[in-house]
Scaffold this motif. Sequence first.
Motif, PDB file in Angstrom:
ATOM      1  N   GLU A 127       0.830  -1.205   0.000  1.00 51.09           N
ATOM      2  CA  GLU A 127       0.000   0.000   0.000  1.00 51.09           C
ATOM      3  C   GLU A 127       0.868   1.260   0.000  1.00 51.09           C
ATOM      4  OE1 GLU A 127      -0.086  -2.302   2.505  1.00 51.09           O
ATOM      5  OE2 GLU A 127      -1.904  -3.414   2.006  1.00 51.09           O
ATOM      6  N   ILE A 128       1.943   1.234   0.749  1.00 46.68           N
ATOM      7  CA  ILE A 128       2.852   2.378   0.828  1.00 46.68           C
ATOM      8  C   ILE A 128       3.619   2.526  -0.478  1.00 46.68           C
ATOM      9  CG2 ILE A 128       4.802   3.397   2.059  1.00 46.68           C
ATOM     10  CD1 ILE A 128       2.147   3.262   3.658  1.00 46.68           C
ATOM     11  N   ARG A 129       4.057   1.408  -1.045  1.00 40.65           N
ATOM     12  CA  ARG A 129       4.754   1.466  -2.336  1.00 40.65           C
ATOM     13  C   ARG A 129       3.859   2.066  -3.402  1.00 40.65           C
ATOM     14  NH1 ARG A 129       6.796  -3.841  -1.230  1.00 40.65           N
ATOM     15  NH2 ARG A 129       5.392  -4.652  -2.793  1.00 40.65           N
ATOM     16  N   GLN A 130       2.560   1.754  -3.367  1.00 44.71           N
ATOM     17  CA  GLN A 130       1.610   2.307  -4.333  1.00 44.71           C
ATOM     18  C   GLN A 130       1.526   3.832  -4.189  1.00 44.71           C
ATOM     19  OE1 GLN A 130       0.128   0.691  -6.773  1.00 44.71           O
ATOM     20  NE2 GLN A 130      -1.091   2.394  -7.491  1.00 44.71           N
ATOM     21  N   ILE A 131       1.464   4.314  -2.961  1.00 47.65           N
ATOM     22  CA  ILE A 131       1.433   5.770  -2.729  1.00 47.65           C
ATOM     23  C   ILE A 131       2.717   6.406  -3.252  1.00 47.65           C
ATOM     24  CG2 ILE A 131       1.503   7.561  -0.944  1.00 47.65           C
ATOM     25  CD1 ILE A 131      -0.384   5.747   0.710  1.00 47.65           C
ATOM     26  N   ILE A 132       3.854   5.818  -2.922  1.00 48.38           N
ATOM     27  CA  ILE A 132       5.136   6.354  -3.368  1.00 48.38           C
ATOM     28  C   ILE A 132       5.202   6.402  -4.887  1.00 48.38           C
ATOM     29  CG2 ILE A 132       7.638   5.901  -3.451  1.00 48.38           C
ATOM     30  CD1 ILE A 132       7.284   4.708  -0.577  1.00 48.38           C
ATOM     31  N   GLU A 133       4.767   5.335  -5.542  1.00 49.24           N
ATOM     32  CA  GLU A 133       4.806   5.280  -7.005  1.00 49.24           C
ATOM     33  C   GLU A 133       3.902   6.341  -7.627  1.00 49.24           C
ATOM     34  OE1 GLU A 133       3.592   2.220 -10.538  1.00 49.24           O
ATOM     35  OE2 GLU A 133       4.563   1.373  -8.779  1.00 49.24           O
ATOM     36  N   ARG A 134       2.708   6.512  -7.078  1.00 48.64           N
ATOM     37  CA  ARG A 134       1.788   7.516  -7.630  1.00 48.64           C
ATOM     38  C   ARG A 134       2.314   8.932  -7.432  1.00 48.64           C
ATOM     39  NH1 ARG A 134      -4.232   6.723  -5.949  1.00 48.64           N
ATOM     40  NH2 ARG A 134      -4.388   8.458  -7.401  1.00 48.64           N
ATOM     41  N   VAL A 135       2.890   9.218  -6.265  1.00 49.98           N
ATOM     42  CA  VAL A 135       3.457  10.546  -6.009  1.00 49.98           C
ATOM     43  C   VAL A 135       4.667  10.764  -6.913  1.00 49.98           C
ATOM     44  CG1 VAL A 135       4.620  11.989  -4.287  1.00 49.98           C
ATOM     45  CG2 VAL A 135       2.553  10.718  -3.668  1.00 49.98           C
ATOM     46  N   TRP A 136       5.490   9.730  -7.086  1.00 49.01           N
ATOM     47  CA  TRP A 136       6.652   9.833  -7.969  1.00 49.01           C
ATOM     48  C   TRP A 136       6.216  10.156  -9.392  1.00 49.01           C
ATOM     49  CZ3 TRP A 136       7.843   6.350 -12.004  1.00 49.01           C
ATOM     50  CH2 TRP A 136       9.056   6.606 -12.644  1.00 49.01           C
ATOM     51  N   LYS A 137       5.194   9.461  -9.894  1.00 52.34           N
ATOM     52  CA  LYS A 137       4.700   9.722 -11.253  1.00 52.34           C
ATOM     53  C   LYS A 137       4.136  11.136 -11.364  1.00 52.34           C
ATOM     54  CE  LYS A 137       3.774   4.976 -12.583  1.00 52.34           C
ATOM     55  NZ  LYS A 137       2.742   3.971 -12.897  1.00 52.34           N
ATOM     56  N   LEU A 138       3.429  11.580 -10.344  1.00 53.81           N
ATOM     57  CA  LEU A 138       2.890  12.944 -10.331  1.00 53.81           C
ATOM     58  C   LEU A 138       4.026  13.954 -10.415  1.00 53.81           C
ATOM     59  CD1 LEU A 138       0.550  14.995  -9.796  1.00 53.81           C
ATOM     60  CD2 LEU A 138       1.037  14.670  -7.365  1.00 53.81           C
ATOM     61  N   GLU A 139       5.028  13.785  -9.578  1.00 50.37           N
ATOM     62  CA  GLU A 139       6.156  14.722  -9.565  1.00 50.37           C
ATOM     63  C   GLU A 139       6.935  14.657 -10.870  1.00 50.37           C
ATOM     64  OE1 GLU A 139       8.678  17.709  -8.279  1.00 50.37           O
ATOM     65  OE2 GLU A 139       6.697  17.092  -7.613  1.00 50.37           O
ATOM     66  N   LYS A 140       7.141  13.469 -11.418  1.00 48.90           N
ATOM     67  CA  LYS A 140       7.847  13.331 -12.692  1.00 48.90           C
ATOM     68  C   LYS A 140       7.103  14.067 -13.794  1.00 48.90           C
ATOM     69  CE  LYS A 140       9.813   9.939 -15.874  1.00 48.90           C
ATOM     70  NZ  LYS A 140       9.521  10.729 -17.020  1.00 48.90           N
ATOM     71  N   GLY A 141       5.784  13.920 -13.835  1.00 49.40           N
ATOM     72  CA  GLY A 141       4.986  14.626 -14.824  1.00 49.40           C
ATOM     73  C   GLY A 141       5.092  16.129 -14.676  1.00 49.40           C
TER      74      GLY A 141
END
Length: 57
Positions: free
Chosen positions: A20-34
Amino acid sequence: MSQDANIDDVHEPITSAPPEIRQIIERVWKLEKGRLDKKSNGPINEDILKIIKEEVR
């Protein structure tokens, strides 16, 4: 200390986190990358809060 060891140290909290935490990290990472790709400097806090609320549900 080698470059690979440093990278492993940085990634360790992510790789050992629950799914669940990895999913949050991945989504925030993708948001920031975009945002970086678009060179957007606007506020990001509300977007991160939305991601966390969605994942907690």
